[in-house]
Write a protein that holds these residues in place. Structure first.
Motif, short mmCIF file in Angstrom:
data_model
loop_
_atom_site.label_atom_id
_atom_site.label_comp_id
_atom_site.label_asym_id
_atom_site.label_seq_id
_atom_site.Cartn_x
_atom_site.Cartn_y
_atom_site.Cartn_z
N UNK A 48 -8.54 -27.27 -22.90
CA UNK A 48 -7.45 -26.37 -22.68
C UNK A 48 -6.40 -27.53 -21.91
N UNK A 49 -6.89 -28.30 -21.10
CA UNK A 49 -6.05 -29.26 -20.15
C UNK A 49 -5.41 -30.13 -21.43
N UNK A 50 -6.28 -30.74 -22.29
CA UNK A 50 -6.03 -31.52 -23.36
C UNK A 50 -4.82 -30.98 -24.35
N UNK A 51 -4.89 -29.51 -24.29
CA UNK A 51 -3.87 -29.06 -25.19
C UNK A 51 -2.56 -28.96 -24.54
N UNK A 52 -2.72 -29.02 -23.09
CA UNK A 52 -1.44 -29.09 -22.27
C UNK A 52 -0.72 -30.56 -22.50
N UNK A 53 -1.75 -31.56 -22.37
CA UNK A 53 -1.21 -32.91 -22.41
C UNK A 53 -0.66 -33.17 -23.88
N UNK A 54 -1.17 -32.77 -24.71
CA UNK A 54 -0.48 -32.67 -26.09
C UNK A 54 0.89 -32.42 -26.14
N UNK A 55 1.11 -31.12 -25.49
CA UNK A 55 2.41 -30.71 -25.31
C UNK A 55 3.33 -31.59 -24.79
N UNK A 56 2.91 -31.87 -23.59
CA UNK A 56 3.50 -32.93 -22.64
C UNK A 56 4.03 -34.03 -23.14
N UNK A 57 2.99 -34.86 -23.73
CA UNK A 57 3.31 -36.32 -24.44
C UNK A 57 4.39 -35.78 -25.35
N UNK A 97 -7.36 -37.61 -15.83
CA UNK A 97 -7.59 -36.33 -15.09
C UNK A 97 -8.49 -35.56 -15.97
N UNK A 98 -8.64 -35.58 -17.35
CA UNK A 98 -9.54 -35.09 -18.24
C UNK A 98 -10.90 -35.73 -18.24
N UNK A 120 -14.13 -29.77 -8.38
CA UNK A 120 -14.14 -30.96 -9.28
C UNK A 120 -12.78 -31.13 -9.90
N UNK A 121 -12.19 -29.74 -10.50
CA UNK A 121 -10.83 -29.74 -10.97
C UNK A 121 -9.66 -30.10 -10.07
N UNK A 122 -10.06 -29.54 -8.88
CA UNK A 122 -8.80 -29.45 -8.13
C UNK A 122 -8.50 -30.93 -7.50
N UNK A 123 -9.63 -31.85 -7.47
CA UNK A 123 -9.25 -33.41 -7.20
C UNK A 123 -8.92 -33.89 -8.38
N UNK A 124 -9.74 -33.85 -9.51
CA UNK A 124 -9.29 -34.63 -10.96
C UNK A 124 -7.94 -34.33 -11.38
#
Length: 439
Positions: free
Chosen positions: A421-430, A385-386, A167-171
């Motif tokens: 966790x991925x959303x936290x990374x997205x916040x930083x990248x945004x 992705x999320x 799931x995570x590899x593709x999304x």
């Protein structure tokens, strides 16, 4: 393979013909967009009864809302509606999806046991499974999950860690892959986005997602007997080569065409050309099999994307008719607005809405200009992705459910920590991207 009916085969032929006309339209000799849209919608009508019930209900709701808003815009606010062209929304994206599907023709069907590689166990195996699905999936999309998943399932029924790696590899490939439907949608909505800028931010975030997956699953599960999949370097030649070809056409050979357009014609041509050494009869048989069997099986995603396109048109038309050009959801689109948008789309996916709905609706409410389009593109791809990883009704989770019997709720529950966790990374990248773009 389940035998298709005459109705399904006819739908497959119509979808393939739509792809052919879309490619003809790239030449500029004649406009084919109306014909393409009518053929795709007719294919959906023929396949409607075969669409899974949940997806059918969601598509029907989108169609009804889109048509309803167009009628209100016309008869309440007096807006001029291009009725013949109202079905053209997202046809570019659907044509790209159909074109990408032909890449499965590369390689012989007989005697094929899966993607080349070597099985390993433990956290390293989980990481290698993620890498294999991620990099092959950038080109092969959802079919990669089945190729790798079926290979792993030869030993034992798939376990939760294996499902999560698939799931995570593709999304997570939605963060940067130019071949994904998510990128096609975003490029259609914000055509002035800078793809390379988005990829520079999205690719490292995707790699961090893979590393987090291996570490998190090692903490939560005993992986000592969990079989993983190791991607061989030879397997990377195809996706890397295809990406290089797309960039060659985009920057050198056909710079006037968008990446979506290039992918739409290039991937089927390469796939067909790879079969020609086996002879015309072999090539024709494989193309026929793909047209009559694989294309009708895409009914769910085709109907959803077309319905979302009609919804977007209806909403944007109604908003313009009711408020004029002066209204928008945000006065500007900078970091705070980007964070709100990301959270909204991701949460709607958690509730069962496909990310394309949130992305399309939001884009119709924003008059994005310049660098704002690039920031919006990253927001949309990140939410995709999320949302597809955790959403119980996302395409990948529904596919895993149909193929292997794992429920969407089970996948959602086990992906909540990952999504956070991925959303936290997205916040930083945004925040970094917004500052970089100076929006």
């Amino acid at each position: 393979m389940q035998e298709t009916t005459i109705r399904q085969r006819l739908a497959g032929i119509l979808i393939a013909l739509a792809l052919l006309l879309q490619i003809v339209g790239f030449t500029g000799w004649v406009s084919t967009i109306l014909a393409v849209s009518y053929l795709l919608w007719l294919g959906v009508v023929l396949l409607w009864r075969d669409i899974p019930r949940r997806s059918r209900l969601q598509a029907a709701a989108l169609i009804a809302l889109g048509l309803g808003m167009l009628l209100i815009a016309r008869f309440v606010y007096g807006a001029d509606i291009d009725w013949p062209g109202m079905l053209t929304g997202n046809t570019f994206v659907v044509a790209m999806l159909v074109g990408v599907s032909f890449i499965s023709l590369i390689g012989k069907q007989q005697g094929r046991k899966g993607v080349p590689g070597q099985s390993v166990t433990g956290a390293g195996g989980i990481l290698r499974t993620w890498l294999g699905v991620h990099f092959l999936g950038t080109i092969l999309n959802l079919s990669t999950v089945f190729m790798v998943g079926d290979r792993l399932a030869r030993h034992n029924p798939l376990s939760t860690p294996q499902f999560l790696a698939l799931n995570r590899g593709l999304s997570s490939a939605a963060l940067w892959s130019p071949f994904f439907a998510s990128m096609g949608v975003v490029m259609a909505l914000v055509p002035e986005m800078n793809y390379l800028t988005v990829a520079v931010v999205g690719f490292p975030l995707a790699m961090l997602a893979g590393l987090f997956t291996a570490l998190e699953l090692r903490q939560r599960f005993d992986l000592s007997d969990t079989v993983g999949f190791s991607l061989s370097p030879r397997s990377l030649l195809m996706p890397v080569g295809m990406a290089a070809l797309v960039m060659l056409f985009h920057f050198v050979l056909t710079p006037a065409l968008s990446i979506v357009s290039i992918i739409t014609f290039l991937l089927p041509l390469v796939a067909i050309a790879s079969n020609l050494p086996e002879g015309l009869k072999w090539t024709r048989r494989r193309v026929n099999q793909h047209t009559l069997n694989r294309l009708p099986a895409m009914r769910g995603e085709i109907s959803l994307f077309l319905a979302a396109g009609l919804l977007t048109l209806g909403l944007s038309t109604l908003l313009e008719a009711a408020t004029g050009d002066s209204w928008s959801l945000f006065a500007e689109f900078s970091i705070p607005q980007a964070l709100i948008s990301f959270a909204t789309i991701s949460l709607s996916a958690l509730l069962g809405l496909h990310p394309i709905i949130g992305v399309s609706v939001l884009a119709s409410m924003l008059p994005l200009e310049g660098a704002e389009q690039t920031l919006f593109a990253f927001v949309a791809l990140s939410a995709w992705a999320v949302g597809t990883s955790v959403g119980p009704l996302s395409g990948i989770n529904l596919s895993l459910q149909g193929r292997y019997g794992v429920s969407g709720y089970h996948m959602m529950k086990n992906n909540l920590i990952y999504a956070a966790a991925l959303s936290s990374g997205v916040v930083v990248m945004i925040s970094l991207l917004g500052a970089w773009l100076n929006v």
